[in-house]
Write a protein that holds these residues in place. Structure first.
Motif, PDB file in Angstrom:
ATOM      1  N   SER A  85     -42.094  13.524  51.592  1.00  0.00           N
ATOM      2  CA  SER A  85     -41.854  14.420  50.453  1.00  0.00           C
ATOM      3  C   SER A  85     -40.794  13.913  49.484  1.00  0.00           C
ATOM      4  N   THR A  86     -39.765  13.268  49.988  1.00  0.00           N
ATOM      5  CA  THR A  86     -38.632  12.913  49.120  1.00  0.00           C
ATOM      6  C   THR A  86     -38.204  11.473  49.368  1.00  0.00           C
ATOM      7  N   GLY A  87     -37.311  11.002  48.511  1.00  0.00           N
ATOM      8  CA  GLY A  87     -36.783   9.648  48.642  1.00  0.00           C
ATOM      9  C   GLY A  87     -35.950   9.487  49.898  1.00  0.00           C
ATOM     10  N   SER A  88     -35.147  10.490  50.195  1.00  0.00           N
ATOM     11  CA  SER A  88     -34.312  10.400  51.406  1.00  0.00           C
ATOM     12  C   SER A  88     -35.204  10.291  52.633  1.00  0.00           C
ATOM     13  N   GLU A  89     -36.252  11.103  52.627  1.00  0.00           N
ATOM     14  CA  GLU A  89     -37.173  11.099  53.764  1.00  0.00           C
ATOM     15  C   GLU A  89     -37.849   9.717  53.874  1.00  0.00           C
ATOM     16  N   ALA A  90     -38.242   9.169  52.726  1.00  0.00           N
ATOM     17  CA  ALA A  90     -38.908   7.858  52.729  1.00  0.00           C
ATOM     18  C   ALA A  90     -37.976   6.798  53.321  1.00  0.00           C
ATOM     19  N   ASN A  91     -36.709   6.810  52.880  1.00  0.00           N
ATOM     20  CA  ASN A  91     -35.775   5.810  53.399  1.00  0.00           C
ATOM     21  C   ASN A  91     -35.451   6.052  54.866  1.00  0.00           C
ATOM     22  N   GLU A  92     -35.433   7.310  55.252  1.00  0.00           N
ATOM     23  CA  GLU A  92     -35.204   7.645  56.666  1.00  0.00           C
ATOM     24  C   GLU A  92     -36.343   7.050  57.525  1.00  0.00           C
ATOM     25  N   ALA A 139     -24.343   1.426  46.473  1.00  0.00           N
ATOM     26  CA  ALA A 139     -25.740   1.855  46.431  1.00  0.00           C
ATOM     27  C   ALA A 139     -25.877   3.322  46.847  1.00  0.00           C
ATOM     28  N   TYR A 140     -27.020   3.909  46.472  1.00  0.00           N
ATOM     29  CA  TYR A 140     -27.362   5.257  46.922  1.00  0.00           C
ATOM     30  C   TYR A 140     -28.792   5.229  47.445  1.00  0.00           C
ATOM     31  N   HIS A 141     -28.995   5.751  48.660  1.00  0.00           N
ATOM     32  CA  HIS A 141     -30.341   5.752  49.230  1.00  0.00           C
ATOM     33  C   HIS A 141     -30.767   7.128  49.743  1.00  0.00           C
ATOM     34  N   GLY A 142     -29.921   8.153  49.587  1.00  0.00           N
ATOM     35  CA  GLY A 142     -30.368   9.479  50.014  1.00  0.00           C
ATOM     36  C   GLY A 142     -29.250  10.306  50.609  1.00  0.00           C
ATOM     37  N   TRP A 143     -29.590  11.558  50.907  1.00  0.00           N
ATOM     38  CA  TRP A 143     -28.567  12.495  51.359  1.00  0.00           C
ATOM     39  C   TRP A 143     -28.643  12.782  52.854  1.00  0.00           C
ATOM     40  N   THR A 144     -29.724  12.397  53.532  1.00  0.00           N
ATOM     41  CA  THR A 144     -29.852  12.722  54.958  1.00  0.00           C
ATOM     42  C   THR A 144     -28.852  11.879  55.756  1.00  0.00           C
ATOM     43  N   ALA A 153     -32.126  -2.530  49.927  1.00  0.00           N
ATOM     44  CA  ALA A 153     -31.527  -2.559  48.579  1.00  0.00           C
ATOM     45  C   ALA A 153     -32.528  -2.091  47.535  1.00  0.00           C
ATOM     46  N   GLU A 154     -31.972  -1.587  46.427  1.00  0.00           N
ATOM     47  CA  GLU A 154     -32.807  -1.366  45.236  1.00  0.00           C
ATOM     48  C   GLU A 154     -33.038  -2.744  44.609  1.00  0.00           C
ATOM     49  N   PRO A 155     -34.246  -3.043  44.181  1.00  0.00           N
ATOM     50  CA  PRO A 155     -34.523  -4.375  43.646  1.00  0.00           C
ATOM     51  C   PRO A 155     -34.001  -4.562  42.225  1.00  0.00           C
ATOM     52  N   SER A 172     -37.367  -2.504  50.287  1.00  0.00           N
ATOM     53  CA  SER A 172     -37.119  -2.342  48.855  1.00  0.00           C
ATOM     54  C   SER A 172     -37.191  -0.857  48.520  1.00  0.00           C
ATOM     55  N   ASP A 173     -36.048  -0.289  48.089  1.00  0.00           N
ATOM     56  CA  ASP A 173     -35.997   1.124  47.715  1.00  0.00           C
ATOM     57  C   ASP A 173     -36.404   1.227  46.242  1.00  0.00           C
ATOM     58  N   GLU A 174     -37.645   1.660  46.035  1.00  0.00           N
ATOM     59  CA  GLU A 174     -38.214   1.737  44.677  1.00  0.00           C
ATOM     60  C   GLU A 174     -38.179   3.169  44.136  1.00  0.00           C
ATOM     61  N   VAL A 175     -37.387   4.019  44.810  1.00  0.00           N
ATOM     62  CA  VAL A 175     -37.395   5.439  44.460  1.00  0.00           C
ATOM     63  C   VAL A 175     -37.045   5.671  42.990  1.00  0.00           C
ATOM     64  N   GLN A 176     -36.093   4.894  42.487  1.00  0.00           N
ATOM     65  CA  GLN A 176     -35.701   5.105  41.091  1.00  0.00           C
ATOM     66  C   GLN A 176     -36.394   4.148  40.131  1.00  0.00           C
ATOM     67  N   VAL A 177     -36.460   2.877  40.516  1.00  0.00           N
ATOM     68  CA  VAL A 177     -36.832   1.885  39.502  1.00  0.00           C
ATOM     69  C   VAL A 177     -38.299   1.478  39.540  1.00  0.00           C
ATOM     70  N   ALA A 226     -40.575   7.679  45.772  1.00  0.00           N
ATOM     71  CA  ALA A 226     -40.619   9.151  45.698  1.00  0.00           C
ATOM     72  C   ALA A 226     -40.220   9.541  44.278  1.00  0.00           C
ATOM     73  N   LYS A 227     -39.621  10.701  44.125  1.00  0.00           N
ATOM     74  CA  LYS A 227     -39.229  11.248  42.814  1.00  0.00           C
ATOM     75  C   LYS A 227     -40.425  11.357  41.888  1.00  0.00           C
ATOM     76  N   CYS A 228     -40.765  10.234  41.219  1.00  0.00           N
ATOM     77  CA  CYS A 228     -41.779  10.296  40.172  1.00  0.00           C
ATOM     78  C   CYS A 228     -43.195  10.388  40.721  1.00  0.00           C
TER      79      CYS A 228
HETATM   80  C1  LIG Z   1     -32.463   4.693  44.906  1.00  0.00           C
HETATM   81  C2  LIG Z   1     -32.631   6.041  45.532  1.00  0.00           C
HETATM   82  N1  LIG Z   1     -33.100   6.144  46.771  1.00  0.00           N
HETATM   83  C3  LIG Z   1     -33.269   7.358  47.346  1.00  0.00           C
HETATM   84  C4  LIG Z   1     -32.952   8.507  46.721  1.00  0.00           C
HETATM   85  C5  LIG Z   1     -33.114   9.835  47.389  1.00  0.00           C
HETATM   86  O1  LIG Z   1     -34.200  10.534  46.861  1.00  0.00           O
HETATM   87  P1  LIG Z   1     -34.341  12.114  47.063  1.00  0.00           P
HETATM   88  O2  LIG Z   1     -33.305  12.773  46.204  1.00  0.00           O
HETATM   89  O3  LIG Z   1     -35.747  12.408  46.606  1.00  0.00           O
HETATM   90  O4  LIG Z   1     -34.162  12.429  48.494  1.00  0.00           O
HETATM   91  C6  LIG Z   1     -32.453   8.431  45.423  1.00  0.00           C
HETATM   92  C7  LIG Z   1     -32.102   9.675  44.701  1.00  0.00           C
HETATM   93  O5  LIG Z   1     -31.424   9.699  43.708  1.00  0.00           O
HETATM   94  C8  LIG Z   1     -32.285   7.174  44.816  1.00  0.00           C
HETATM   95  O6  LIG Z   1     -31.802   7.068  43.583  1.00  0.00           O
END
Ligand SMILES: Cc1ncc(COP(=O)(O)O)c(C=O)c1O
Length: 949
Positions: free
Chosen positions: A625-632, A653-658, A726-728, A759-764, A789-791
């Motif tokens: 469902s979400t980026g955090s979940e994907a990275n988890e 870097a930022y990869h999620g809140w979980t 990492a974010e690419p 590769s965390d493609e959640v944002q880019v 995720a996100k988009c």
């Molecule tokens: C690069 C990156 N990975 C993961 C996340 C986490 O995504 P989500 O807020 O959908 O859990 C974010 C959110 O800002 C992000 O920027």
């Protein structure tokens, strides 16, 4: 009583000492030498002297001023210098004879001369845009000066002075004939007479005291605060000081500052008044007198500067002052008095209308009991009917394409043509005709627009008398019904909520005997409720956010109908409320929405389409469902596949809140203790920042070799690396591109040590970069696990993790099955499919390349004019504008960035800072943004950086 600067025909010509003479005076009289610079002055001559022991102002006074007046000025400065005040004042210095005032002769004329200390800093006049906080601080400074001068007296203050607001009428009488334009002459005379009679009527309620009386933007000196805004903290030029109305200090300051915001003169006046009021509370009478005083002061300035400009046709300063004074006059004169007065009093908390007694009134239109109350608000969807009775609400924001909000100032009645409209109570017809009737009922106004009147102006009406009939909707629109606290104005149908019209045009429910108010919470009320019920850590943009309730394409609308350009919404990749997503989700919701354990088509279709977008061997999909979940999920995958635990992540870097994604997130903007609190299985390598990091420009290649050494060291210490994450393209640093070959080198090394690459493609990722669909393509690598995720659902929660079949199977082997209830649900998957289909159909990746390239080029052009833009990161529609204090030190302009975002919001643009220093404006709008809007954004930024914020 001394007579300084008697205005009736007396001509004041400024002294004109040469620089040589002034230098001689400085040397002979004050024993000082140093380069001299001319400082502008209305009637004196001032030189800035840069001497070895400091900077001073050599003041040559106009002979029209008396000596006792100069003595009073000196005494006042010395009085203030020892007071407990938080602003600076100059002090007079004795000459070689010990005198504070000397005399010199020049070209057969005698002048008084003084030397005073110079206050460092610029005058406020050098700043174009002034934020409310700056205007308030200016007012507070004037108030403090008035307070500190309360126990000051001097015989030189009791004088007749042209700049005394009490004498503005006499000044206009004496000088108005200098105004060449007949229309303007009549206007100035008429408005001044009106203002002076209003002021004379309340004269006895206006407190008197010693005031500086000239706290204009040229006489207030500032230091620049950490956010780049000027802080008024110095007061100079005590030449107009006198005993007069205390509140006139606000009028004087306000008239001079209106030039900084000619579109909003009442805003300027009310913010200065608010600042003054906070330090020196004004009375209700003073607040009410302020606007007429502003008019009188502005008029006196115009006629005086006309006189001065005629006397000194070659004095640029005098000519410019004249132009500026007329601009201020035109701005001020355009505002109806009752409106300005209501806004000022309301801003000071001093507004209090006697609510009209409407208890015996009858409705202006007899509405049937089943008349519907329409919702035409920003979130409403009622369409007014043609022939049935319906009512449009008062105080309701309506969608519009402008930068202004559009809120109804009355109720709207939709009714068949011919419906009678009657007088709600007995009164007098002020105006009738042009499909409108304006009634006075006591002190209250009733305005009815959109009817064929059957009464005439000047006549009296009794309660229930026919005023006219409603006409065809097509010709006038609905009948607008306004209840106004004054009979002097007819408010516009719609008004921006900041203009104050809603203070005059009040709730018209009594005119219809029905509640017709849109009672939704204001943005302030809503944020109060939010703060009360939600955790403080659940952050929101802006200290005073608008209430955003609607969006379309790359625009947002607040509840008052104001439109904003959205430069931050990377979740809504297609644009807000895209019909394709709406239709797909609605359709799917009507069919079925369930957890992902069932066998349904949308989930499979989406997984197939996402996997087809990735290179071999990335062919196996998890839907989440979400980026955090994907990275988890990614972390669990790499650990299962390698049987190792350690993760290498990049700093900032930022990869999620979980829990686990938070542990690999090292961005101190989100969590100040992020780096310090890492568990032992996280290894953080340096952020490969080629702009401000340890290795810049071409030297950035060293980041990869350093990282490789660190990876070796980790391995040598006996730890087994599970993955490098990492974010690419470094989204969290504002779209910073990684050094060329960086990921290639690191991926190779990590894999050599038995680890995997995520590769965390959640944002880019997902087309945003324009020239690449995935961020890793920009680096020429293929990861082992890709998260997104996100988009992916344009705001509907759906995300994905894609990896190889072998890695995916490893998870099952080690930990059994995987189940995310909502991941890939029918609705989420339908949204995901609609996103991909729409991106293809609308060519959004290509648009990201075209508009992104254009915007980057334009932003780079701005760099040459605004050294504060250190660099522009990114590509496509992920750009980062890095703001620095200085192009060489690169000190981050973090405080400025936030203040700039506040000003951009005022200009109708939503943009926010990112990065560890929060000094990079992140530009990641929906991919449907067009060149026109991209230009609008760059222009607004250009304007903000040019005018101030
Ligand atoms: C690069 C990156 N990975 C993961 C996340 C986490 O995504 P989500 O807020 O959908 O859990 C974010 C959110 O800002 C992000 O920027």
């Amino acid at each position: 009583m001394s007579v300084d600067n008697p205005f009736a025909g007396h001509q004041l010509v400024s002294p004109t000492l040469s620089f040589e003479t002034a230098a001689q005076v400085l040397a002979d009289r004050y024993g000082r030498t140093g380069p001299l610079k001319s400082l502008g002055s209305h009637q004196d001559q001032n030189f800035l002297a840069d001497c070895p022991d400091g900077r001073f102002v050599l003041k040559i006074s106009n002979p029209g001023f008396t000596r006792v007046g100069l003595e009073a000025q000196n005494a006042a400065m010395l009085h203030l210098a020892v007071k407990d005040i938080d602003f600076r004042v100059p002090v007079p210095l004795p000459d070689v004879n010990g005198d504070l005032i000397g005399q010199i002769d020049d070209q057969g004329r005698t002048f008084d001369v003084r030397l005073v200390t110079f206050l460092d800093g610029s005058p406020l006049s050098e700043f174009e845009y002034l934020a409310p906080i700056v205007l308030q601080r200016h007012g507070a400074l004037a108030a403090q000066a008035a307070q500190a001068l309360a126990d000051f007296s001097h015989e030189g203050l009791d004088r007749v002075l042209q700049w005394d607001c009490r004498r503005a009428g006499e000044v206009v009488d004496a000088l108005v004939d200098h105004v060449a334009d007949a229309e303007r002459r009549t206007q100035i005379r008429g408005e001044t007479d009106r203002a002076m009679s209003a002021l004379n009527a309340v004269d006895s309620s206006l407190r008197l005291g010693v005031v500086h009386a000239d706290a204009t933007d040229v006489n207030v000196v500032v230091t620049v605060g950490p956010d780049g805004r000027p802080i008024p903290d110095g007061l100079i030029d005590f030449g107009d000081m006198l005993n007069t109305w205390i509140v006139s200090d606000v009028a004087v300051a306000a008239v001079s500052l209106v030039v900084h915001d000619l579109d909003r003169p009442v805003h300027v006046v009310s913010e200065i008044a608010k600042g003054f009021h906070s330090a020196y509370p004004l009375t209700k009478a003073e607040a009410g007198a302020l606007w007429p005083m502003v008019i009188a002061r502005a008029a006196a300035c115009c006629v005086s500067s006309e006189q001065q400009a005629l006397m000194e046709p070659h004095n640029d300063y005098a000519q410019e002052s004249r132009e500026s004074d007329w601009r201020i006059w035109d701005a001020i004169r355009s505002i109806p008095w009752p409106l300005a007065q209501a806004v000022i009093q309301n801003h000071l908390g001093l507004l209090g209308w006697a609510t009209p007694d409407t208890s015996s009134w009858v409705p202006v239109v007899q509405l049937p009991a089943d008349a519907s109350i329409l919702d035409q608000s920003v979130t409403g969807d009622s369409t007014p009917t043609r022939r049935e009775f319906a009512v449009g609400r008062y105080g309701e924001g309506r969608l519009n394409e402008s930068n202004q909000s559009s809120v109804t100032t009355g109720a709207e009645i939709f009714a068949p043509a011919g419906t009678p409209v009657v007088a709600p109570a007995s009164g007098r017809v002020i105006r009738a005709g042009d499909k409108a009737v304006h009634l006075a009922i006591g002190d209250v106004g009733v305005v009815l627009c959109g009817l064929a009147p059957s009464v005439q102006a000047g006549t009296s009406v009794q309660q229930g008398d026919l005023l006219g009939h409603m006409v065809e909707l097509e010709s006038t629109g609905p009948l607008l019904v306004q209840l106004v606290t004054t009979t002097e104005v007819m408010p516009p149908h719609f008004a921006d909520s900041s203009t104050g019209w809603h203070l005059l045009a009040i709730d018209p429910s009594p005119l219809l005997d029905t509640d017709v108010v849109d009672s939704r919470s204001t943005p302030e009320e809503l944020i109060g409720r939010r703060d009360a019920v939600l955790a403080t850590a659940q952050e929101h943009y802006y200290d005073d956010p608008p209430r955003i309730e609607r969006g379309t394409r790359h625009f947002l609308f607040d509840s008052d109908g104001r439109r904003y350009l959205d430069m931050v919404n990377n979740v809504t990749i297609l644009g807000h409320s895209h019909p394709a997503v709406h239709d797909a989700v609605e359709r799917q919701l009507r069919l079925i929405n369930t957890n992902s354990r069932f066998n349904y088509g949308a989930m499979v279709d989406l997984a197939e389409q996402i996997s087809a977008l990735l290179p071999e061997p990335l062919d196996t999909v998890f839907l989440v469902s979400t980026g955090s979940e994907a990275n988890e999920v990614a972390l669990r995958l790499v650990r299962a596949a390698t049987a190792a635990k350690d993760i290498v992540a990049v700093k900032s870097a930022y990869h999620g809140w979980t829990t686990a994604t938070d542990e690999i997130s090292t961005s101190i903007a989100d969590n100040p203790a992020a780096v310090a609190n890492r568990p032992e299985w996280i290894h953080v390598i340096d952020s490969p920042n080629p702009y401000r990091g340890a290795h810049r420009g071409d030297a950035a290649a060293k980041y990869a070799s350093e990282a490789i050494s660190e990876l070796d060291a980790i391995a040598d210490s006996g730890r087994q690396i599970a993955a490098f994450v990492a974010e690419p393209v470094y989204g969290n640093a504002g779209g910073m591109l990684l050094p060329e070959g960086y990921l290639h080198a690191i991926y190779e090394k990590v894999r050599g040590l038995g680890g995997l690459c995520v590769s965390d493609e959640v944002q880019v990722g997902y087309g945003r970069l324009g020239h690449h669909f995935w961020g890793f393509e920009q680096q020429g690598v293929t990861p082992d696990v890709v998260t997104m995720a996100k988009c992916t659902g344009n705001g509907i929660p759906v995300g994905a993790v894609v990896t190889t079949r072998a890695i995916a199977d490893a998870l099952q082997d080690a930990e059994g099955s995987f189940f995310s209830s909502m991941g890939g649900s029918p609705v989420g998957a339908a949204a995901g499919l609609a996103v991909l289909e729409t991106m293809r159909r609308e060519g959004l990746q290509q648009n990201a390349a075209t508009v992104g390239d254009h915007m980057k080029r334009r932003l780079e052009e701005l760099m040459s004019r605004h050294p504060m833009i250190g660099t522009v990161h990114g590509m496509g529609l992920y750009l980062g504008i890095e703001l620095v204090q200085h192009p060489e030190t690169l000190e981050p302009a973090s405080h400025q960035a936030l203040a700039i975002c506040d000003r951009m919001l005022e200009l109708g643009v939503v943009v926010q800072p990112t990065s560890d220093h929060m000094n990079v404006l992140k530009v990641k709008p929906p991919l449907c943004i067009d060149i026109h809007s991209a230009d609008h954004f760059v222009d607004a930024l250009d304007r903000t950086l040019s005018e101030g914020w």
